[in-house]
Every structure is written in C-alpha cells, then in structure tokens.
Scaffold this motif. Sequence first.
Motif, short mmCIF file in Angstrom:
data_model
loop_
_atom_site.label_atom_id
_atom_site.label_comp_id
_atom_site.label_asym_id
_atom_site.label_seq_id
_atom_site.Cartn_x
_atom_site.Cartn_y
_atom_site.Cartn_z
N ALA A 87 1.28 -1.24 0.04
CA ALA A 87 0.12 0.11 0.21
C ALA A 87 1.15 0.66 -0.29
O ALA A 87 1.95 1.10 0.93
N PRO A 88 0.95 2.30 -0.98
CA PRO A 88 1.15 3.29 -1.34
C PRO A 88 1.42 4.70 0.66
O PRO A 88 2.11 4.84 0.69
N MET A 89 0.25 3.92 1.79
CA MET A 89 0.59 4.73 2.82
C MET A 89 0.08 3.77 4.25
O MET A 89 -0.75 3.71 3.76
N GLY A 90 0.90 3.61 4.86
CA GLY A 90 0.67 2.82 6.05
C GLY A 90 0.87 3.80 7.46
O GLY A 90 2.33 4.52 7.25
N ALA A 91 -0.27 3.90 8.61
CA ALA A 91 -0.63 4.68 9.40
C ALA A 91 -0.63 3.80 10.37
O ALA A 91 -1.69 3.21 10.46
N VAL A 92 -0.10 3.99 11.46
CA VAL A 92 -0.82 3.72 12.91
C VAL A 92 -1.49 4.97 13.97
O VAL A 92 -0.86 6.15 13.92
N CYS A 93 -2.92 5.10 14.07
CA CYS A 93 -3.58 6.40 14.33
C CYS A 93 -4.28 6.08 15.46
O CYS A 93 -4.78 5.21 15.39
N LEU A 94 -3.56 7.49 16.23
CA LEU A 94 -4.25 7.48 17.64
C LEU A 94 -5.20 8.22 17.99
O LEU A 94 -5.47 9.87 17.29
N ILE A 95 -6.78 8.48 18.06
CA ILE A 95 -7.91 9.56 17.93
C ILE A 95 -8.06 9.71 19.49
O ILE A 95 -8.35 9.02 20.43
N ASP A 96 -8.50 11.19 20.17
CA ASP A 96 -8.77 11.87 20.90
C ASP A 96 -10.21 12.33 20.62
O ASP A 96 -10.47 12.27 19.15
N GLU A 97 -11.02 13.37 21.20
CA GLU A 97 -11.64 13.97 20.98
C GLU A 97 -12.06 14.78 19.74
O GLU A 97 -12.84 15.33 19.57
N GLU A 98 -10.58 15.70 19.77
CA GLU A 98 -9.93 16.73 18.19
C GLU A 98 -9.84 15.94 17.90
O GLU A 98 -9.11 17.20 16.71
N HIS A 99 -8.63 15.55 17.55
CA HIS A 99 -6.86 15.47 16.96
C HIS A 99 -7.04 13.07 16.60
O HIS A 99 -6.99 12.80 17.14
N GLN A 100 -6.54 13.64 15.67
CA GLN A 100 -6.38 12.30 15.48
C GLN A 100 -4.90 12.15 14.89
O GLN A 100 -3.42 12.84 14.40
N PHE A 101 -3.64 11.74 15.76
CA PHE A 101 -2.34 11.59 15.96
C PHE A 101 -1.73 10.30 14.96
O PHE A 101 -2.10 9.86 15.08
N LEU A 102 -0.83 10.40 13.94
CA LEU A 102 -0.28 9.35 13.15
C LEU A 102 1.02 9.02 14.38
O LEU A 102 2.41 9.93 14.05
N ALA A 103 0.50 8.48 15.13
CA ALA A 103 1.75 7.47 15.74
C ALA A 103 3.51 6.41 15.01
O ALA A 103 3.71 6.92 15.20
N GLY A 104 2.43 6.55 13.95
CA GLY A 104 3.71 6.47 13.28
C GLY A 104 3.53 5.98 11.81
O GLY A 104 1.54 6.08 11.42
N GLN A 105 4.17 6.14 10.48
CA GLN A 105 3.23 6.38 9.43
C GLN A 105 4.46 6.40 8.08
O GLN A 105 5.61 6.53 8.39
N VAL A 106 4.30 5.43 6.81
CA VAL A 106 5.15 5.80 6.21
C VAL A 106 4.31 6.26 5.15
O VAL A 106 3.00 5.55 4.48
N GLY A 107 4.82 6.88 3.90
CA GLY A 107 4.24 7.23 2.59
C GLY A 107 3.32 8.68 2.94
O GLY A 107 2.27 9.41 1.52
N VAL A 108 2.97 8.65 4.02
CA VAL A 108 2.23 10.10 4.68
C VAL A 108 3.21 11.42 3.64
O VAL A 108 3.97 11.43 3.71
N PRO A 109 2.22 11.96 2.48
CA PRO A 109 2.45 13.14 2.28
C PRO A 109 3.07 14.38 3.41
O PRO A 109 2.44 14.71 3.75
N GLU A 110 4.38 14.85 3.28
CA GLU A 110 3.53 16.30 3.53
C GLU A 110 3.16 17.62 3.20
O GLU A 110 2.42 17.32 2.65
#
Length: 609
Positions: free
Chosen positions: A58-81
């Motif tokens: 897959a072009p992008m892989g991500a470990v996402c953590l979710i609170d009530e306002e944000h999504q955090f990319l705890a880990g990522q590969v391939g996500v653009p700047e």
Amino acid sequence: MVLQWDLIGDAELGVLADPPRLRSVRRITGGPEPDAAFDVPDAAFDRVAMLIHKLVDAPMGAVCLIDEEHQFLAGQVGVPEPLASARRMPLTHSFSRHVVVAGEMLVVTDVRDDPRMRDNPMISEIGAIAYAGAPITDPDGLIVGALCAIDNEPRVWTPSEVALIGELAEVCSSEVRLRIARSAEEEARRAAESAHHQLELLAELTESLAGTMDVDEGMRRLGDIVTATLADWCVVAVADDPGGPAQVFAAHCDPDRAADMTRLTELAAGARSDLRALLMAVRGRGRPVRTADGATELRDRIIDTELAEIATRAGFGGSLIVPVVSSVRRRALGAILLVNRPDRPAFTAAEEWTAAEIGRRAGLAVENSRLYREQRHMAEVLQRSLLTELPEIPGVELHARYLPAQDGAAVGGDWYDAFAQPDDSVMVAVGDVSGHDIEAAATMGQLRNLVRGDAYGRDEEPGVLLTALDQTLHGLRVPASATAVLARVRKSWSGYQVGFANAGHPPPLLLLPDGNVQVWWVPPEPLLGLPPREPRTTARRFVPAGSTLVLYTDGLVEDRDQLIDDGIARLSAVLREYAARPADELCARLLEVAPHRSDDIALLLVRLT
C-alpha cells in the motif's frame, strides 16, 4: 485547531469523548494538551507502518490514535508533507475515527462511495481513495485508534491482506497496552519494558518471516530469533496437512550445540519420534502448555535414548509448548517447544503470551508459503500449457527450456515455437511479450498462433512474414508489444541456409562445429505490435552441418548491473566450453549462468545434423 463540531455527529462524539478511552489515549500521547505528541518519529510505530507498506503493498501505512479533537500519526510511511511531519490533524480529516465509532475493522474499496467518508478533505489533499483499518485497543478493550493501509486508487482488499492488517493491529495494540501500563505505575513500567522487548521480538520475527516464502528457511529464521532472546533452545514442527509428515527444525543459542541440534532435528523428524508426537499432541490441543521444570515430565515422554541425551546436554529446565496456528484455516499446523536451561527462571505468563503470538505468526508464514506454492504451480502449469510441444524433424534436433521468474508466481509472456513447412524447411521462433501477468500470457498465446497461421504453407522470408504479422496485429487491434526472432532453416548444398528477422530481440547465437561462436547482430528493428512502417528485413547466414543455433529471451542475458553484451559474452563462453556436450546438458549449463532470475527465460536450441 478547533474541531468543527457540526461535522461530527452526537453519536460519534459520545464514543470519541468517552473518558476511559480518552484516558488511555492521553497516556500514550503525553497528556491532555499533546502539543508535542510524536514530534519525534516513533521507531516502533513507524516500523509497523513500514510493515503494512511492504507486506500489503500500500502506498501509505499509518498507526492512528484518536482523541476527541485530533488524529495523531503515531507511525507513518508514505504520508505526504506537511502531514508526515506535523503528525496530527483535525478529526474532520480522519478516516480512522470511523473504526473507533464502529468498533470493528473497516475495509473500503472506494471512500468516495462511502457516505461516512466521501466528504473527507483527505481525498483531495493526499489522494486517499481506498482504506482498510483495524482497531488498536487498550488493556480494557477500548479502541484508541486504528492501524490502516491507504491506496491512491480503488482497491479490492484480499482476505489475506485484511488478515495481515488485523494481525499487525494486534501488535500495535500490544505496544499501546504496554505504553499505557508504563505510564500508570512503576511496576507496570517494568512490565511494559519487558513486554516492549517482546514486541520488538515479534516485529523482528514478523519482518523476517515476511522475507521468505520457503517454510524451511522461515522456521530456521524463527529458531534463530527465538533462541537469541526468549529461550535457550527450541524445536519447531509444522505439518501443512493434518495427516501429513511434519517438518522439524531445532536451534540453540550456543553455536557449539549446532551439531546436537542437527542430530535432534533428524531424530525428531522420524515417523515414530516421541518428541514429534508430543509436539503434534499440543498442536491437537490448540493451547499452550507451560511447565516450571520440564525435565521430569518431558524426559519421561522421550523414550529415545539418544534424543534424551541431546536434550540433557542442551539443558532441560523450564519449558513452554505453543501451537502454530493458521489464522486462515483456523486450525493448528504444528507446535513450537521452547526450553531454558535449569539455571534460568521459568517462563512467565507474559512470555507465554509472546510465544503464542510467535505461533500465530509462524502459522501465517506457513500459510503464505502454501498459497505462494499453489499460485506458482498454477502459473507454471498455465504457462507450460501455452507453450509448444516440439516436433520431431529429420536432420534437426530441437531442445527447449522454459523457466519462470523466481521472484513471483505470475505467468509471463516468454515463448518458443518450431514447426516444419510443407517444403521441408523449418520455422523456429522465440519471443517475449511485455508483462508478467495473465494478459501477457494470453497475448503470447495469440501472438504465437498468429505467427504459425501467417507463416505455415508460405515460402516468404521471415522479414516478409513479420511485416505481415505487424499488419495483422495492427488491423485486428491485438494489444501486443513484443520482441521476437523468426527464422527459416533450409537445407543447402553445403549444409544449411538460415534466414531470420529480428524485432527488437537479443541476437541469435551460432555454435559452429569447431567450437567457435558467432553472434548474429543485425541493425535494430522495432518491436512487434507497433504501427507498421518500413518492411522488415531478412538476414541470411550459411551454416555448416553440425552447428547449433541458439535462440533465447532476455531473461537469460539481462542483468540490471551489467550490459547485455556481458550476458551474451557469458553465454558464448559457455557454448565454447561445452560445445561437445549433449544438447540437454548444454541447455542446463546455459541456464546455470542466468542472472538473478528476475525475468522469465525461454531457450530454444536447434542442432543441425
């Protein structure tokens, strides 16, 4: 950044803002105001994201953590700047929040067709089209985020890809639980450090097993990794079929015990081995068996004297046996015996959990190997069914070989052909259709049949025949792009006359009776399948009896690190060295010097007696 609450429904907010869930998220992200959360890349989560990127392609892989306002990319590969550096975004940009709300894995072929996701800004900002995400959970089973794979085009996720994402999400969940425990209290911190080490073991093992499709090599790697960290020695036994023979492998952390482990492998692999029977019994039970001191119980069950002596020398203290479980077929395929020396502590419950996870990953590796073998076998059978059975022609010996590429299970477009004409001449051909898939194989079959149909019964030279073939391909809109050599072999007063046409293909080689080799270079002409322009030419050579004409595809000579001339020189050297050998042996020698086999190989030897 302030959340646009009107874009998030009340039901969603009720789940996302659940206090126990948020408590777990904040323990991972660093507190209620995580301004610096994951500003420094997290190696463990990035590694899992890299595994998703590599193993699911897959072009992008991500470990996402979710609170009530944000999504955090705890880990990522391939996500653009700039998202890759910012490592967080508002929930309006989050696909993974729907995993948290739904409470289960989400697999979406095209998010533009999903009412929950079709208005997400990430579709236009990073080109996110296909999504597959699995829940990441805290110690209480609350979903704190998702491990996801993202593609830039619509995609039907396969069951094996979905299973793999789920497996790796369990690894992420393990890491999350460890980090939450570490932040809660000192005792939990120590436990988390130990479990984090085990997580690294699992991640290393998963990555290592993913690097091979060979069961023997995979189990060897498993043994080396396990004995470097978790146990002093181990025995692995797996059987792909319930009643079939088990493959056995043994490893020890002490290199001086290598000979003992080799002998133990031989003994344990025997049809009546009591150790193998013990492992298969645990396989049947489907759950781990842990003993504080395995010496007494296990020795009593090992009747073979030599096997018992080897086990004693290896050190028989605490033991742990876990099943190797297939997550695809939902059954145990074998078992892993882990043993420590008597002077080491007994295995803990945490180590038992880690060992059980190792069994699951070993099962996934065995399944991947089985599926790979099945697909490769099907591909080879299909490919060979499309190739010609060589005719028997007086005065002309024909020998051919076809080898598929070693780095995949796809069929290819390489082919060879030979047939006699009514005027007693012989047509021989070798070609290569672009691609390594079913379409390439189908096109190859069409092209081969067109060559036969256009050439049979006609006495025109090969250049004229290939020109007519260009017109046929263009007129019938056959989507072919191929290289080929077509040659006609005729008897002459001094031996043979060979006329040939070359459409962008590597040059034929001629092994003369005296052992010299000719390379039949001719001015390059376009590939087959391009719009016809100038008529193709025919080159002619007079060949003495006893010569061997060699036609081949580029997989035999091309190497990414060398020029094609180097590959041709390599073949020429083999032909000179083994000129007097039988044709079958000559074929084998030519294949031995092929490069890394990243491409298919078709080889045709025409020996003119």
